[in-house]
Write an enzyme that holds these catalytic residues in place. Structure first.
Site, short mmCIF file in Angstrom:
data_model
loop_
_atom_site.label_atom_id
_atom_site.label_comp_id
_atom_site.label_asym_id
_atom_site.label_seq_id
_atom_site.Cartn_x
_atom_site.Cartn_y
_atom_site.Cartn_z
N CYS A 4 50.98 22.04 59.11
CA CYS A 4 51.45 20.91 58.34
C CYS A 4 52.44 20.03 59.00
O CYS A 4 52.22 18.87 59.28
CB CYS A 4 51.61 21.22 56.83
SG CYS A 4 52.01 19.79 56.21
N CYS B 125 49.29 17.68 59.18
CA CYS B 125 49.53 16.42 58.03
C CYS B 125 50.69 15.42 58.18
O CYS B 125 50.51 14.41 58.17
CB CYS B 125 49.90 17.27 56.78
SG CYS B 125 49.03 18.52 56.28
N LYS C 77 50.18 13.51 61.55
CA LYS C 77 49.22 12.76 61.37
C LYS C 77 49.25 11.72 60.92
O LYS C 77 49.17 10.43 60.95
CB LYS C 77 47.99 13.84 60.79
CG LYS C 77 46.64 13.15 60.68
CD LYS C 77 46.48 12.07 59.24
CE LYS C 77 47.04 13.07 58.15
NZ LYS C 77 46.06 14.05 57.72
N TYR D 67 37.52 15.61 58.28
CA TYR D 67 38.82 15.06 57.83
C TYR D 67 39.28 14.90 59.37
O TYR D 67 40.07 13.74 59.48
CB TYR D 67 39.59 16.12 57.30
CG TYR D 67 39.81 16.25 55.80
CD1 TYR D 67 40.51 15.83 54.84
CD2 TYR D 67 39.04 17.48 55.46
CE1 TYR D 67 40.57 16.01 53.52
CE2 TYR D 67 38.64 17.57 53.88
CZ TYR D 67 39.69 16.96 53.27
OH TYR D 67 39.69 17.34 51.79
N GLU E 7 39.90 11.01 60.66
CA GLU E 7 41.27 10.42 60.89
C GLU E 7 41.62 10.23 62.08
O GLU E 7 42.29 9.02 62.30
CB GLU E 7 42.14 11.45 60.13
CG GLU E 7 42.06 11.82 58.76
CD GLU E 7 43.07 12.82 58.02
OE1 GLU E 7 43.24 12.66 56.78
OE2 GLU E 7 43.52 13.54 58.74
N HIS F 297 47.98 -5.20 35.93
CA HIS F 297 47.85 -6.20 36.58
C HIS F 297 48.74 -7.15 37.26
O HIS F 297 49.59 -7.25 37.07
CB HIS F 297 46.91 -7.16 35.57
CG HIS F 297 46.25 -8.33 35.94
ND1 HIS F 297 45.19 -8.41 36.63
CD2 HIS F 297 46.43 -9.53 36.11
CE1 HIS F 297 44.60 -9.45 37.34
NE2 HIS F 297 45.66 -10.25 36.88
P1 NDP Z 1 36.28 19.98 58.61
O1 NDP Z 1 35.47 21.34 57.88
O2 NDP Z 1 36.72 18.97 57.60
O3 NDP Z 1 34.97 19.40 59.28
C1 NDP Z 1 34.28 20.01 60.44
C2 NDP Z 1 33.34 19.20 60.99
O4 NDP Z 1 32.84 19.70 62.13
C3 NDP Z 1 32.18 18.86 59.84
O5 NDP Z 1 31.86 17.41 60.29
C4 NDP Z 1 31.13 19.96 60.70
O6 NDP Z 1 29.98 19.34 60.37
C5 NDP Z 1 31.24 19.94 62.23
N1 NDP Z 1 31.19 21.18 62.90
C6 NDP Z 1 31.33 22.16 62.48
N2 NDP Z 1 30.93 23.22 63.39
C7 NDP Z 1 30.23 22.37 64.33
C8 NDP Z 1 29.27 22.70 65.23
N3 NDP Z 1 29.31 23.83 65.79
N4 NDP Z 1 28.53 21.44 66.08
C9 NDP Z 1 28.82 20.42 65.64
N5 NDP Z 1 29.62 20.15 64.47
C10 NDP Z 1 30.32 20.96 63.90
O7 NDP Z 1 37.28 20.70 59.48
P2 NDP Z 1 38.64 19.84 60.32
O8 NDP Z 1 38.49 20.37 61.56
O9 NDP Z 1 38.16 18.33 60.34
O10 NDP Z 1 39.71 20.00 59.41
C11 NDP Z 1 40.02 21.65 59.12
C12 NDP Z 1 40.64 21.57 57.67
O11 NDP Z 1 42.01 21.18 57.70
C13 NDP Z 1 39.51 20.74 56.73
O12 NDP Z 1 38.79 21.44 56.03
C14 NDP Z 1 40.72 20.19 55.73
O13 NDP Z 1 40.74 21.28 54.77
C15 NDP Z 1 42.00 20.16 56.32
N6 NDP Z 1 42.60 19.14 56.88
C16 NDP Z 1 43.11 18.28 55.74
C17 NDP Z 1 43.36 16.97 55.78
C18 NDP Z 1 43.93 16.12 54.72
O14 NDP Z 1 43.85 16.62 53.57
N7 NDP Z 1 43.80 14.73 54.91
C19 NDP Z 1 43.55 16.53 56.93
C20 NDP Z 1 43.03 17.23 58.24
C21 NDP Z 1 42.66 18.49 57.90
P3 NDP Z 1 29.09 19.76 59.01
O15 NDP Z 1 29.73 18.70 57.94
O16 NDP Z 1 27.70 19.42 59.31
O17 NDP Z 1 29.34 21.07 58.42
#
Ligand code: NDP
Length: 461
Positions: free
Chosen positions: A43, A48, A51, A180, A184, A438
């Site tokens: 983080c 976070c 970012k 996410y 982002e 408002h």
């Molecule tokens: P996410 O789980 O948000 O997203 C992963 C993405 O990768 C999804 O779109 C998924 O598709 C796709 N994916 C997974 N495997 C494959 C594959 N083999 N081929 C193609 N696409 C794939 O993970 P992130 O890496 O973005 O972030 C990790 C975690 O970190 C998040 O879950 C979140 O909890 C946390 N985070 C929170 C933030 C915030 O609070 N603002 C900011 C950044 C991270 P599909 O949707 O189809 O499964």
């Protein structure tokens, strides 16, 4: 009774580990926290915090444009990536020092080393090649980006880890993922002037969010000039003289200077000695825990991303506080993972709490949906063609508001506050009798008196 070197030994100095270590030490427990990289964890060091700083940096391009309608003339602005990185590093260093002094003031020992389990009570401090003992061990080692080994050429790609410290801002980037991090960073790089392509395997980005905000964000991002390729995956990445050639399943190849993978995060459990101690792991390598964060070994606990429950910083901190109550305050407390407000710091941003319409329609017979789309006031004079979306999902029987979804400026801030009435189970009538503030965008949340439509047994009526 056996006597141990420590009451609590924490492996991992991120948000969860530091909080548990600091509070336990402040209660007079003998605590050590071992961290192999930098105190603060994902983080603070490469998640976070940097970012959000990058998000701020990337928003200035639009702020400069928007200011013209308000009477400002701005000379051609220039952006210097190295200044941003240097200032970000300064802030990260400050925060890391604050994490360290928090532990130090509480009299927790900090150990700058990897630590691995020898058995259920013994831990090896790798850098010093010594073994210490602890009555209770807490594993809070977090996670790491999924390297996507199955993709030929994945070794040429960067993850969010490297994105924070690129020596040069690329002129073009492809980002694979629709979650996410991918969304982002697509907005960050685009805002900083990088030609950006987002590649996502599904039909619509951000699969875990409400469809109305997903579609609206997609539209807004495309309007800005971000290229979004849905139902597409990279099938290979080759190095070229100018950067990378990314081959797609559509048959197309795109040329970019960098390719970033944001395909989820994996728990950091490899080489931790879990087998030696008898700690059970699950399918993705996550540590399996019970409702009190206890692993399959009675005196070993795990919290945060390494348990792959909900990968969010405040969740890890909450799990840490519950654990301290359970272990050291005689109050067994299980973390509450229900109704967590969350934001995607896209541009415009998403703030959400509770159930999406689709998720709610599988759990409730009847829903009332309140939906508003409008141009936020700040874009009247700026002339920016950007819409805001606000949506409330209400249980048709109890009239409880069970989901709120916002796309637009400050949506994350609003979602945090909406977390309170929604967690408290307040009804649409409570929202309706709340006086509007408002002029604000948030007043829409308490003035949507007419339902937009109903959903009955999963069907819109
Ligand atoms: P996410 O789980 O948000 O997203 C992963 C993405 O990768 C999804 O779109 C998924 O598709 C796709 N994916 C997974 N495997 C494959 C594959 N083999 N081929 C193609 N696409 C794939 O993970 P992130 O890496 O973005 O972030 C990790 C975690 O970190 C998040 O879950 C979140 O909890 C946390 N985070 C929170 C933030 C915030 O609070 N603002 C900011 C950044 C991270 P599909 O949707 O189809 O499964």
């Amino acid at each position: 009774m056996a006597s141990y070197d420590y009451d609590l030994f924490v492996i991992g100095g991120g948000s969860g580990g530091v909080r548990a270590g600091r509070v336990a030490a402040s209660l007079g427990k003998r605590v050590a926290v071992a961290e192999e990289y930098r105190f603060g964890g994902t983080c603070v060091i490469r998640g976070c915090v940097p970012k959000k700083l990058f998000v701020y940096a990337s928003q200035f391009a639009e702020h400069f444009e928007d200011s013209a309608g308000y009477g400002w003339t701005v000379q051609t602005p220039e952006f210097d990536w190295r200044t941003l990185i240097a200032n970000k590093d300064k802030e990260i260093n400050r925060l890391e020092a604050a994490y360290r002094s928090g532990l130090g003031n509480a009299k927790a020992e900090m150990i700058d080393s990897r630590a691995v389990l020898v058995d259920d009570h013994y831990v090896r401090i790798v850098a010093e090649d010594r073994v210490v003992s602890a009555e209770t061990i807490l594993i809070a080692t977090g996670g790491r980006p999924n390297p996507h080994d199955a993709l030929p050429g994945h070794e040429h790609c960067i993850s969010s880890n490297e994105a924070f410290d690129l020596p040069v801002l690329p002129r073009s980037i492809a980002i694979e993922g629709g979650g996410y991090i991918a969304v982002e960073f697509a907005n960050i790089f685009h805002g900083l002037g990088v030609e950006t392509t987002l590649i996502y395997r599904g039909k619509e980005i951000l699969s875990r969010f409400d469809m109305d905000v997903r579609r609206a964000l997609h539209e807004e991002m495309e309007k800005k000039g971000i290229r979004i390729l849905c139902q597409t995956v990279a099938i290979g990445v080759d190095k070229t003289s100018g950067g990378l050639a990314v081959h797609l399943n559509s048959g197309d190849t795109i040329q970019v200077e960098q390719m970033m993978l944001a395909l989820g995060r994996l728990p950091n459990t490899e080489g931790l000695g879990l087998e030696a101690a008898g700690v059970e792991t699950g399918k993705t390598g996550e540590i399996v825990v019970d409702e009190f964060s206890r692993t399959s070994v009675g005196n070993i606990y795990a919290i945060g991303d390494v348990t792959n429950r909900v990968q969010l910083t405040p969740v890890a901190i909450h799990e840490a506080m519950c654990l301290v109550d359970t272990l050291f305050r005689g109050k067994p407390t299980s973390p509450d993972h229900d109704t967590i407000a969350t934001a995607v710091f896209s541009q415009p941003e998403i703030g959400t709490v509770g159930l999406s319409e689709d998720a709610a329609s599988t759990q409730f017979d009847e829903l009332e949906i309140y939906l508003a789309r409008f141009r936020p006031m700040r874009h009247t004079l700026s002339g920016r063609d950007e819409r805001m979306v606000m949506k409330l999902v209400v249980d048709g029987k109890s009239r409880k508001v069970i989901g709120a979804h916002i796309l637009g400026p400050d949506a994350g801030e609003m979602a945090q506050l909406l977390g309170i009435p929604i967690k408290a189970g307040l009804t649409k009538d409570d929202f309706d009798r709340t006086m509007a503030l408002h002029p604000s965008a948030a007043e829409e949340l308490v003035t949507m008196y007419q339902q937009t439509y109903r959903v009955k047994n999963g069907e819109r009526v």
